[in-house]
Design an enzyme around this catalytic site. Sequence first.
Site, PDB file in Angstrom:
ATOM      1  N   ASP A  71       0.801  -1.234   0.000  1.00 51.17           N
ATOM      2  CA  ASP A  71       0.000   0.000   0.000  1.00 51.17           C
ATOM      3  C   ASP A  71       0.836   1.288   0.000  1.00 51.17           C
ATOM      4  O   ASP A  71       1.787   1.417   0.778  1.00 51.17           O
ATOM      5  CB  ASP A  71      -0.879   0.056   1.251  1.00 51.17           C
ATOM      6  N   GLU A 243     -10.593  -1.811   3.731  1.00 54.89           N
ATOM      7  CA  GLU A 243      -9.269  -1.262   3.996  1.00 54.89           C
ATOM      8  C   GLU A 243      -9.112   0.110   3.336  1.00 54.89           C
ATOM      9  O   GLU A 243      -9.881   0.489   2.450  1.00 54.89           O
ATOM     10  CB  GLU A 243      -8.174  -2.202   3.473  1.00 54.89           C
TER      11      GLU A 243
END
Length: 512
Positions: A71, A243
């Site tokens: 990420d 998320e």
Amino acid sequence: MKRLVIPMMMALGIAACGNDDPKQDYNPLIDGQKNEQNTEQQQPTPVVKGNYDELYRPQIHYTPARNWVNDPNGMVFVNGTYHLFYQYNPQGNGWGNMSWGHATSTDLMHWQEQSVALTRDELGDIFSGSAVIDTDNTAGFGAGAMVAIYTSATNIQQQSIAYSTDGGKNFTRFSGNPVIKNNDDNLRDPKVFWHAPSKQWVMTLAKGWKRGVEIYASKDLKTWSHLSTFVVDLAGRPNLQWECPDLFEMPVGSTNEKKWVMLVSVNPGGPLLGSGTMYFVGDFDGTTFTPEPMDYPVWMDYGPDNYAGVTWNNTGDRRILIGWMNNWSYSGDVPCSPWRSAFTLPRELKLVKLNGSYLLTTAVVDEIKNLAGEWKDVSSNQSFDEGDSYQLQLKVSLDKNTTVTLSNEQGEQFSFDINAADRTLNAHRTTKSGKTSFNGIFSIPSMRAPLNVEGNEVTIDLFIDQSSIELLSNGGAMSQTTLVFPSSIYRKAEVTGADATIRVRTLKSIWK
């Protein structure tokens, strides 16, 4: 404290299987490292340089010289520099030892890898988060301090902060961490922004397998209060892991209307398999986010390989996003060494209306021109050599169905079909596209997406690198991001069906 629950129906996609997100059920072994509090700075680690010429190494997408990434984190713009932090394993090419890697750029194209910014401590690994510039010194770390807000992760996930007074080179951890305590492993990925109307910092936090987004507020980045919970019940799809939320306000086209957009990455449960990012359009009153009654989920990208995307803070009127170019269904298997995974090209987001509905567009940023050569016209099935990465643009009539096939000298190919009647595009990453045997579900025979266009013609832009294709319709009205691993880059485009014009231009390597 408010809780908003909206029942919705969600169309079924291809079921995800295998190699799921390793963050679930993760309990790291903390090896006695000292917790570096506000009396001691995180010590930077040296950057190992690379040649960036390995097989499949991206030439126009940022990758660190070596080791695993996922990420994007802590993205903030200050003093002419874009900071890109990211989930990074400084010790190997697989997921683990989660830290914040760091790269900087002045043009969003050419990136300089910096020392690792944050490594795990006694509170756990350093999971995803964001960064802000505390212009008014609300936290007391100094006017203009860069403050990182991140998840401290063991078998529980809590929120911590650290600050830098030297432009992100060195960070000092706050002695009062964690600033938001928690007793389970489903609260992570804080995205923080300054909400001017309420004169406070606002944080969105993902609830993981518990689904939903928690919204918090703070006056000083240290003491946080819970405001509300946002969740949408997607009937028939309860097993979605939420998320990387991101909440921001945008104008609607060139009108005076403004709306708020909430990004949420989900895994599994994407538009195809495994990972994907959905978005909601609505209103935020400083406490609660209320979505418009749309047919959710709406996907930001219809390919399999654009996940965990969030936007830069502090960029003024521009809203710029970058995503992780991979999928948890096979991320640990992709044949890349000594690095694993890249990031998408940066995208400039805009909110428009199409056929009466809100649409989030994701155009590649204009700064791509810094890499681009001159356009060259080519004919269908004509070979071209535009180096190691290029942009291919097709203008295709929508009076009949069309098939476009990209291929190389070895006969490997990636193709897509345009259906003129229902204005859709079906892409095909099959065993013919290149190397796929590393994972049993990497081959995807059909990847369907709406063109999101009006009129009788569509423009398709393809940004083609050594191991990826980013396909956009009409300047980002639809985006489809796809990894491919051909033995050499595709150098021919054959168009059958409707009339089409084709042109190509080189995109110069960011490493040379």
